[in-house]
Motif scaffolding. Structure first.
Motif, PDB file in Angstrom:
ATOM      1  N   VAL A 199      34.698  37.825  38.319  1.00  0.00           N
ATOM      2  CA  VAL A 199      35.893  38.629  38.024  1.00  0.00           C
ATOM      3  C   VAL A 199      36.320  38.425  36.573  1.00  0.00           C
ATOM      4  O   VAL A 199      36.706  39.370  35.874  1.00  0.00           O
ATOM      5  CB  VAL A 199      37.037  38.277  39.013  1.00  0.00           C
ATOM      6  N   ALA A 200      36.218  37.185  36.083  1.00  0.00           N
ATOM      7  CA  ALA A 200      36.609  36.888  34.697  1.00  0.00           C
ATOM      8  C   ALA A 200      35.721  37.640  33.711  1.00  0.00           C
ATOM      9  O   ALA A 200      36.207  38.223  32.730  1.00  0.00           O
ATOM     10  CB  ALA A 200      36.536  35.380  34.442  1.00  0.00           C
ATOM     11  N   VAL A 201      34.426  37.653  33.984  1.00  0.00           N
ATOM     12  CA  VAL A 201      33.489  38.320  33.067  1.00  0.00           C
ATOM     13  C   VAL A 201      33.706  39.837  33.108  1.00  0.00           C
ATOM     14  O   VAL A 201      33.692  40.515  32.069  1.00  0.00           O
ATOM     15  CB  VAL A 201      32.027  37.934  33.417  1.00  0.00           C
ATOM     16  N   LYS A 202      33.948  40.354  34.317  1.00  0.00           N
ATOM     17  CA  LYS A 202      34.221  41.801  34.447  1.00  0.00           C
ATOM     18  C   LYS A 202      35.482  42.161  33.657  1.00  0.00           C
ATOM     19  O   LYS A 202      35.522  43.163  32.941  1.00  0.00           O
ATOM     20  CB  LYS A 202      34.408  42.141  35.944  1.00  0.00           C
ATOM     21  N   SER A 203      36.491  41.317  33.756  1.00  0.00           N
ATOM     22  CA  SER A 203      37.752  41.560  33.074  1.00  0.00           C
ATOM     23  C   SER A 203      37.560  41.538  31.549  1.00  0.00           C
ATOM     24  O   SER A 203      38.102  42.376  30.825  1.00  0.00           O
ATOM     25  CB  SER A 203      38.766  40.498  33.516  1.00  0.00           C
ATOM     26  N   PHE A 204      36.780  40.559  31.083  1.00  0.00           N
ATOM     27  CA  PHE A 204      36.472  40.451  29.642  1.00  0.00           C
ATOM     28  C   PHE A 204      35.839  41.758  29.164  1.00  0.00           C
ATOM     29  O   PHE A 204      36.263  42.358  28.175  1.00  0.00           O
ATOM     30  CB  PHE A 204      35.508  39.267  29.466  1.00  0.00           C
ATOM     31  N   ARG A 205      34.823  42.213  29.916  1.00  0.00           N
ATOM     32  CA  ARG A 205      34.158  43.475  29.540  1.00  0.00           C
ATOM     33  C   ARG A 205      35.150  44.632  29.535  1.00  0.00           C
ATOM     34  O   ARG A 205      35.181  45.434  28.598  1.00  0.00           O
ATOM     35  CB  ARG A 205      33.033  43.801  30.526  1.00  0.00           C
ATOM     36  N   ASN A 206      35.972  44.723  30.593  1.00  0.00           N
ATOM     37  CA  ASN A 206      36.898  45.859  30.719  1.00  0.00           C
ATOM     38  C   ASN A 206      37.863  45.938  29.541  1.00  0.00           C
ATOM     39  O   ASN A 206      38.091  47.009  28.984  1.00  0.00           O
ATOM     40  CB  ASN A 206      37.693  45.774  32.027  1.00  0.00           C
ATOM     41  N   ASN A 266      44.899  39.738  30.502  1.00  0.00           N
ATOM     42  CA  ASN A 266      44.294  40.561  31.564  1.00  0.00           C
ATOM     43  C   ASN A 266      43.445  39.715  32.501  1.00  0.00           C
ATOM     44  O   ASN A 266      43.465  39.906  33.718  1.00  0.00           O
ATOM     45  CB  ASN A 266      43.409  41.661  30.968  1.00  0.00           C
ATOM     46  N   MET A 267      42.698  38.797  31.926  1.00  0.00           N
ATOM     47  CA  MET A 267      41.784  37.996  32.737  1.00  0.00           C
ATOM     48  C   MET A 267      42.540  37.158  33.758  1.00  0.00           C
ATOM     49  O   MET A 267      42.213  37.139  34.943  1.00  0.00           O
ATOM     50  CB  MET A 267      40.974  37.092  31.799  1.00  0.00           C
ATOM     51  N   VAL A 268      43.581  36.458  33.295  1.00  0.00           N
ATOM     52  CA  VAL A 268      44.342  35.605  34.211  1.00  0.00           C
ATOM     53  C   VAL A 268      44.978  36.470  35.306  1.00  0.00           C
ATOM     54  O   VAL A 268      44.954  36.114  36.491  1.00  0.00           O
ATOM     55  CB  VAL A 268      45.389  34.770  33.438  1.00  0.00           C
ATOM     56  N   ASN A 269      45.476  37.632  34.930  1.00  0.00           N
ATOM     57  CA  ASN A 269      46.108  38.484  35.943  1.00  0.00           C
ATOM     58  C   ASN A 269      45.080  39.114  36.888  1.00  0.00           C
ATOM     59  O   ASN A 269      45.349  39.247  38.085  1.00  0.00           O
ATOM     60  CB  ASN A 269      46.979  39.542  35.281  1.00  0.00           C
TER      61      ASN A 269
END
Ligand code: AMO
Length: 429
Positions: free
Chosen positions: A139-146, A248-251
Motif C-alpha cells: 500500500v505504501a509503494v502504491k501510494s508513493f506512485r500515486n 498521503n502514504m500515512v493516510n
C-alpha cells in the motif's frame, strides 16, 4: 478448481451452501468426536469441522500443521466459530503435506529469535505479522506512485551495473563485466539526473547496493531505494513533494490497512504539514548544548539523532543545509554561504529515512566539486558532457523503503521488514 471462496467471503448468507476453500492448516484440535481445523488463506482464518463418522475423518486425523489443503464442505452458521460460520468437510484434498514438527511456530505462540526467523523465513512470512508487513509495504509503494503520478512524474528504470561510484567510493560491490571493472549501483543518482534533463519529472523504485561493513538495525547491503528527480526545481520544491508523499502514504495505510495495524498493535505517527525544518548548524548547537563533543562538518548519526529527538520531540522533521563538503559531489552549494549546501535529510524520530538536495547544473562547478573530493572528472565524462546541452536546474531525493517501513509498522530492524535481507553474513535464503 482449488477454491470457490476466500475464507473472508464466508458468512451466514451461505448457510447450507456447498463451498470449496483452500489454504494452510493453521491449527488442529482433535476433540474425540470431532476434529476442528483452523484453515488460513490470504484473506483470514476460518473453522473447518470434521465429524467422526464422516468419510474424511481418517485424512483429517493425519493432517499436519502448515500442510496445504483444498476442502469441499457445507457452510453452517455457528456463533462460536470465527466469522460466525464454519465449514463441515465432505472432501479434503492434501495438496502438499508439511513435515512435522515445524522448525518455526506460524501461529506465533512460540516466539523465535531473528536468526531463526530469517533461516526459516518461508514459515515466518506466513505469520500474520509478516503478512501485515507485506500488505502495508504494498500500500505504501502504491501510494508513493500515486502521489507522483498526480504530480506529473513518470516511472523510469536506470542501469544497475555501472562504471563509477556516485555516493562515495568505500561501499561499492565490484562486478566483473566482460573483463572490465564495474560496480553494482549504490543509487540511480547520475542516471536519474540525466533522465530529469530529458523528461523533467521522473521516479524509480529499484534495488541499490552498499557494501555495509557494520551490522546495524538500519543498514542492508541491498535495499529498495525510492528515487525522485525533478527539473526546474530546487530542494524546497522537493521537500514540499515529500510532505505530500508522506502525508498521503500515512493516510492511505491508515485507511487501507487498519486490520494489519491492529495485528502489529501499532499506531501510525500523525503527519503535520508543513513538516518542521531545522538547520544543520542549529542541530549542531543543540547537540553541543547537551554536552556532545561535536563540531561543524561532523555527521549527525543515529546516536546524535536520539539526543535531538529528546529535545525536539517531533516524529518527523527535516535537517537542512548540510556542510557542502560532507555531501556528494553533485550537491549544490548555497549561494550566500558556500560552505553549506542546499540539502536535507528527512528524519523519523532518530532515523534518516530520506535524503536529497538541489543539484549542481554547471559543468565547471561539477568538475571542481569532483576535484576537491579527490575524484577524477575524466571518469565522470559520460555524465558531465550532458551539462553542455541545457541541463536545467534540478533537485531530487532518495528514500529507503525498508527504513520507511519501520515508520509504518513500528518494527525495530530493517532485517525484520525485508523478506530476504542481505547483510554481511546473509546471502541465503
Ligand atoms: P543516501 O545515500 O542518503 O542518498 O540514501 C538515500 C536513502 O536510502 C536509504 N539507505 C539505506 N537503507 C538501508 N540500508 C542501507 N545501507 C542504506 N543506505 C541508504 C536511507 C537513505 O536516506 N543519491 C542520494 C539521494 C538523492 O540525493 O537523491 C542517496 O543515495 O533511507
Amino acid at each position: 478448481m482449488y477454491r470457490t471462496h476466500f475464507i473472508s467471503e464466508l458468512d451466514s448468507n451461505l448457510d447450507g451452501k456447498e463451498v470449496r476453500v483452500a489454504g494452510w492448516v493453521h491449527t488442529i484440535r482433535n476433540l474425540g468426536g470431532k476434529i476442528f481445523i483452523l484453515l488460513r488463506d490470504k484473506s483470514g482464518i476460518g473453522q473447518i469441522v470434521v465429524e467422526k463418522n464422516s468419510k474424511v475423518y481418517e485424512i483429517a486425523k493425519d493432517l499436519t500443521l502448515e500442510s496445504a489443503v483444498s476442502i469441499l464442505g457445507v457452510v453452517k452458521s455457528d456463533q462460536r466459530a470465527p466469522n460466525g460460520v464454519e465449514v463441515h468437510a465432505k472432501e479434503i484434498e492434501v495438496l502438499s503435506f508439511a513435515k512435522s514438527p515445524l522448525p518455526l511456530d506460524v501461529t506465533g505462540k512460540v516466539k523465535a529469535d531473528i536468526d531463526t526467523r530469517l533461516r526459516e523465513r518461508l514459515l515466518d512470512l506466513r505469520r500474520l505479522e509478516m503478512q501485515a508487513v507485506l500488505k502495508i509495504q504494498s500500500v505504501a509503494v502504491k501510494s508513493f506512485r500515486n502521489t507522483l503520478y498526480k504530480n506529473g512524474f513518470i516511472e523510469v528504470f536506470t542501469p544497475k551495473i555501472i562504471a563509477s561510484a556516485t555516493e562515495g567510493g568505500a561501499q561499492l560491490f565490484p562486478v566483473v563485466y566482460f573483463g572490465k571493472e564495474a560496480f553494482l549501483a549504490q543509487s540511480p543518482q547520475l542516471y536519474k539526473e540525466l533522465l530529469a534533463g530529458a523528461a523533467e519529472r521522473v521516479f524509480e523504485i529499484a534495488p541499490a547496493w552498499r557494501a555495509e561493513e557494520s551490522d546495524t538495525p538500519y543498514h542492508l547491503s541491498e535495499f529498495i531505494s525510492m528515487d525522485v528527480e525533478m527539473a526546474f526545481a530546487d530542494y524546497n520544491d522537493v521537500m514540499k513533494l515529500i510532505e505530500e508523499i508522506i502525508y498521503n502514504m500515512v493516510n492511505d495505510v491508515k485507511r487501507e490497512c487498519s486490520n494489519e495495524l491492529k495485528i502489529l498493535n501499532y499506531t501510525l505517527p500523525n503527519v503535520k504539514i508543513p513538516i518542521n525544518k531545522i538547520t544543520y548548524s542549529d542541530a549542531i548547537e543543540i547537540l553541543k548544548s547537551k554536552g556532545l563533543n561535536i563540531k561543524f562538518g561532523d555527521d549527525i548519526g543515529t546516536p546524535e539523532l536520539r539526543v535531538l529527538y529528546n529535545e525536539i520531540k517531533e516524529d518527523l522533521y527535516f535537517i537542512i543545509d548540510w556542510p557542502w563538503l560532507s555531501r556528494p559531489f553533485y550537491t549544490k552549494q548555497k549561494k550566500d554561504s558556500p560552505q553549506l549546501s542546499e540539502s536535507f535529510d528527512l528524519i523519523f524520530r532518530w532515523l534518516e529515512i530520506a535524503s536529497g538536495s538541489s543539484r549542481n547544473n554547471v559543468r565547471e562547478v561539477l568538475e571542481n566539486s569532483l576535484k576537491v573530493r579527490g575524484l577524477n572528472p575524466e571518469s565522470f565524462e559520460f555524465f558531465l558532457k550532458w551539462f553542455d546541452y541545457g541541463m536545467p536546474p534540478h533537485a531530487g531525493f532518495g528514500m529507503g523503503l525498508a527504513r520507511l517501513m519501520l515508520m509504518l509498522t513500528g518494527l525495530q530492524s530493517v532485517k525484520e521488514v525485508v523478506p530476504f535481507p542481505r547483510d554481511k553474513k546473509r546471502l541465503v535464503p
